[in-house]
Design a protein around this motif. Structure first.
Motif, mmCIF file in Angstrom:
data_model
loop_
_atom_site.group_PDB
_atom_site.id
_atom_site.type_symbol
_atom_site.label_atom_id
_atom_site.label_comp_id
_atom_site.label_asym_id
_atom_site.label_seq_id
_atom_site.Cartn_x
_atom_site.Cartn_y
_atom_site.Cartn_z
ATOM 1 N N UNK A 295 -35.551 -22.399 9.727
ATOM 2 C CA UNK A 295 -34.992 -23.667 9.233
ATOM 3 C C UNK A 295 -33.545 -23.470 8.775
ATOM 4 N N UNK A 296 -33.272 -22.397 8.049
ATOM 5 C CA UNK A 296 -31.901 -22.112 7.591
ATOM 6 C C UNK A 296 -30.985 -21.906 8.795
ATOM 7 N N UNK A 297 -31.459 -21.164 9.795
ATOM 8 C CA UNK A 297 -30.661 -20.877 10.990
ATOM 9 C C UNK A 297 -30.353 -22.153 11.761
ATOM 10 N N UNK A 298 -31.368 -22.996 11.955
ATOM 11 C CA UNK A 298 -31.171 -24.245 12.701
ATOM 12 C C UNK A 298 -30.202 -25.154 11.966
ATOM 13 N N UNK A 299 -30.373 -25.267 10.642
ATOM 14 C CA UNK A 299 -29.453 -26.122 9.871
ATOM 15 C C UNK A 299 -28.016 -25.605 9.948
ATOM 16 N N UNK A 300 -27.848 -24.291 9.905
ATOM 17 C CA UNK A 300 -26.504 -23.707 10.006
ATOM 18 C C UNK A 300 -25.905 -23.984 11.375
ATOM 19 N N UNK A 301 -26.713 -23.889 12.430
ATOM 20 C CA UNK A 301 -26.231 -24.168 13.793
ATOM 21 C C UNK A 301 -25.816 -25.631 13.932
ATOM 22 N N UNK A 302 -26.614 -26.532 13.354
ATOM 23 C CA UNK A 302 -26.280 -27.962 13.399
ATOM 24 C C UNK A 302 -24.965 -28.226 12.678
ATOM 25 N N UNK A 303 -24.803 -27.614 11.495
ATOM 26 C CA UNK A 303 -23.546 -27.775 10.751
ATOM 27 C C UNK A 303 -22.354 -27.258 11.551
ATOM 28 N N UNK A 304 -22.526 -26.105 12.190
ATOM 29 C CA UNK A 304 -21.435 -25.524 12.976
ATOM 30 C C UNK A 304 -21.067 -26.430 14.148
ATOM 31 N N UNK A 305 -22.073 -27.001 14.813
ATOM 32 C CA UNK A 305 -21.824 -27.891 15.957
ATOM 33 C C UNK A 305 -21.068 -29.142 15.499
#
Length: 141
Positions: free
Chosen positions: A27-37
């Motif tokens: 969940x942390x990884x996916x949220x970080x990827x979404x923020x980066x995108x």
């Protein structure tokens, strides 16, 4: 980005509730990827706007920089080149004018002059060689 995710996981460890470590990390990884995108998309929009503004400003500055004197000099130089082209053998002159001045493709020149595409390529090559041998840079400065 992986390093940022690990740092974020480390900082969030005190909040971890011992419920599915793998799911929590995912969940942390996916949220970080979404923020980066999202950040990347915002930057693209900003860069695109800046680039458009830059090109518009550069074009305006270029037009201003071409003073009347420079425009006259440019016209004189073009006239001198056209005059010098008259000394070029006719079969070379035709392809040079079509290619450089009329900005036609090899195919268009071939159709216009009833030639094969390879003949157009050969004539342009030979015309360039002729120009290199007969024209001096000093004549155009």
């Amino acid at each position: 980005m992986a390093q940022e995710v690990f740092v974020q996981i480390y900082r969030a460890l005190p909040e971890y509730r011992n419920q599915g470590l793998k799911t929590w990390i995912t969940r942390i990884t996916v949220n970080r990827a979404i923020d980066a995108r999202r950040k990347q998309n915002r930057q693209k929009v900003i860069v695109a706007k800046d680039e458009e503004d830059f090109h518009t400003q550069a074009e305006e500055q270029w037009n201003e920089a071409l003073s009347l004197e420079q425009q006259v000099l440019l016209q004189e130089r073009k006239a001198m080149i056209k005059e010098e082209l008259e000394h070029l053998p006719e079969h070379y002159r035709e392809v040079i004018q079509s290619f450089y001045m009329e900005e036609k493709s090899y195919e268009e020149i071939a159709v216009q002059h009833g030639l094969e595409k390879k003949s157009v390529e050969s004539r342009l090559y030979r015309a360039r060689l002729w120009l290199k041998r007969h024209w001096r840079r000093e004549d155009f400065e």
